[in-house]
Structures are given as C-alpha cells and as structure tokens.
Design a protein around this motif. Sequence first.
Motif, PDB file in Angstrom:
ATOM      1  N   VAL A   1       0.837  -1.209   0.000  1.00 18.17           N
ATOM      2  CA  VAL A   1       0.000   0.000   0.000  1.00 18.17           C
ATOM      3  C   VAL A   1       0.869   1.255   0.000  1.00 18.17           C
ATOM      4  N   LEU A   2       1.922   1.244   0.818  1.00 17.73           N
ATOM      5  CA  LEU A   2       2.795   2.416   0.919  1.00 17.73           C
ATOM      6  C   LEU A   2       3.493   2.705  -0.405  1.00 17.73           C
ATOM      7  N   ARG A   3       4.038   1.676  -1.021  1.00 15.80           N
ATOM      8  CA  ARG A   3       4.747   1.875  -2.290  1.00 15.80           C
ATOM      9  C   ARG A   3       3.784   2.351  -3.384  1.00 15.80           C
ATOM     10  N   LYS A   4       2.571   1.834  -3.388  1.00 13.79           N
ATOM     11  CA  LYS A   4       1.587   2.289  -4.369  1.00 13.79           C
ATOM     12  C   LYS A   4       1.209   3.751  -4.111  1.00 13.79           C
ATOM     13  N   ARG A   5       1.062   4.107  -2.841  1.00 13.64           N
ATOM     14  CA  ARG A   5       0.723   5.498  -2.490  1.00 13.64           C
ATOM     15  C   ARG A   5       1.819   6.439  -2.982  1.00 13.64           C
ATOM     16  N   ILE A   6       3.061   6.043  -2.818  1.00 14.66           N
ATOM     17  CA  ILE A   6       4.192   6.852  -3.283  1.00 14.66           C
ATOM     18  C   ILE A   6       4.180   6.976  -4.809  1.00 14.66           C
ATOM     19  N   ALA A   7       3.961   5.848  -5.469  1.00 14.29           N
ATOM     20  CA  ALA A   7       3.958   5.846  -6.938  1.00 14.29           C
ATOM     21  C   ALA A   7       2.812   6.668  -7.504  1.00 14.29           C
ATOM     22  N   ASP A   8       1.684   6.692  -6.802  1.00 15.85           N
ATOM     23  CA  ASP A   8       0.503   7.407  -7.299  1.00 15.85           C
ATOM     24  C   ASP A   8       0.585   8.920  -7.121  1.00 15.85           C
ATOM     25  N   ASP A   9       1.521   9.398  -6.297  1.00 14.80           N
ATOM     26  CA  ASP A   9       1.592  10.845  -6.041  1.00 14.80           C
ATOM     27  C   ASP A   9       3.041  11.326  -6.088  1.00 14.80           C
TER      28      ASP A   9
END
Length: 290
Positions: free
Chosen positions: A128-136
């Motif tokens: 979840v954290l890595r996706k959150r970083i990639a999305d913003d």
Amino acid sequence: MAASRTLAIAGDNAVPSTLSVRAALLLMLAAVAVSAVAADTQDPLVAAIASPSRTPKFTVRDQYRHPLETLRFFGVRPNQTVVEIWPGRGWYMEILAPYLREQGKYYAAIEAPGVAGAAKEAKDNAAVLRKRIADDPTHLGKVVVTELHPPQLTEICPPGTADVVLTFRNVHNWLATGDQQAHFNAFFKALKPGGVLGVVEHRAKPGTSLEEMRKSGYMDEDYIKKLAGTAGFRFDAESPINNNPKDTKDYPEGVWTLPPTLGLGDKDRDKYLAIGESDRMTLRFVKPGR
C-alpha cells in the motif's frame, strides 16, 4: 464664565482623544492578529497538514494525533533529514514527505516484508505504501524507502546522518517480537550527535507488567525511557499533547478496542468512539555529543 468655558473645552477635547487612543489600540491588535494568522498559514508545516493531497480518512484522525503540535515539539524543520520508523500505510508520511521535499530528506523505514516470517500485515502495508508513493510523485516522489528488521536489517539511513528519528505507536509491536532494544539501538546509530528521537506510544498505567503490556498494547513510560537510555539516549522532555484522560485502559481487546481499530466491531461502538484514540505518551530523547 471664562474659566468654566475653558474647562468645558478641555473636557470636550478629552473625549475624542481617549476614543482615538482606544481605536488606535484596537486597530493595532487587529493588525497583530491578522499578521499572526497570515504567518501561520504560510508555515510550510501548517500547509502540509492542510494539503488536499492527504487521504481524507487520515485527516479525521488529526483531532486525536495533533500532528502540528507533535512535530513542533520534536523540533522537525523543513531542511532536516528525518526517518520515520514503520510508517504503516503512510499517515505521517503524507505530512512529512511534502514538508521535507524541497530542503530536507524523508526516509520511510518500513517493516521489512521480504524477510523470513514477515507478517502479512507487513507485506500489505509495504504494498500500500509503495503504491501510495507511486501514485503521487508530486508530493511523495522523493521518499526514500528503507527496511528495518533487526538483526538482519538495521541501517535505516546512512549511519550518523539523521537529524530526527520518529516512531509513532510501534514499540508495543517490538515488545511482542522481543527485539525492542535492537530497534532503539538502530535509531541511535542512525542519528547525528545532538539528533532527536521522538516517541509516541500508548501509555500503560505505571507498573504494568511486561506480560500485560504485550497483551494490551499499552506500554509503561518508564520502560520506554529505559530502552532509550540503554541505547545511549538522554531523555530530554515530554509533552501532554497526546494525552487522553478518557482512556481507562481496561478493555477486552486492549488498546485495539478503541478507534481507529474498534476491535469489538459494532459492540459498544459509540462508547469507544466517545473515548477517542488512546492515551499516549509523547517523549523526546537526544543523542549526546553536540
């Protein structure tokens, strides 16, 4: 009559003079208040907390976690190198990463998902954290992800380079796995001399046993101070900002009975929502040497 007329004139002049002074004072106070508000809204930390880029379900927790007051107490500044320990799904990351983006550096030292025996929660949080970083990338694109899992992985940033290490509601997890001291030792290694360790943790009643701490998730404040002291830290100060006197600390599912977990589901939900999040210690430690 002349004398009376003179007094009357003096009296007439005195009234508008007094009113003018009062008006001037009121205008001056209003100007100071406006300046203070303007200065506060221009504060980059205030702006980071108020940013619409934050996850809406995170912002509703501000009333319990007091991010502005907490980060100011820990002395976090925008030109520093800051390591957040086990940031979970990024509650504080969404504030700290944009705040430090231009002048400082933010490390997210996640619970290592790839080591043998890693918990499912660690794997889920990392994804979840890595996706959150990639999305913003605009706000989170400069986040540096490291992994922490003593004894295999302990280098959360280059040794001696961090100005601040922060951990929020994590120490009870390390007590459960028995590597709590190794974590504090890793924090000490990461910090510069004079660097700050900030700890926020669910606070147990004084004298609570280790067994009860493991079961309830509430930690004895003296025990945490002992862990930090053994690692080499000097206790510096504590703040009441995250205290919650409504928290009786005697629930069926321990601290996880309270929000945001609400471990009992709908049972007595309103009761636990009225209590709010847990009573928390907010402790500041310093690495000696400066």
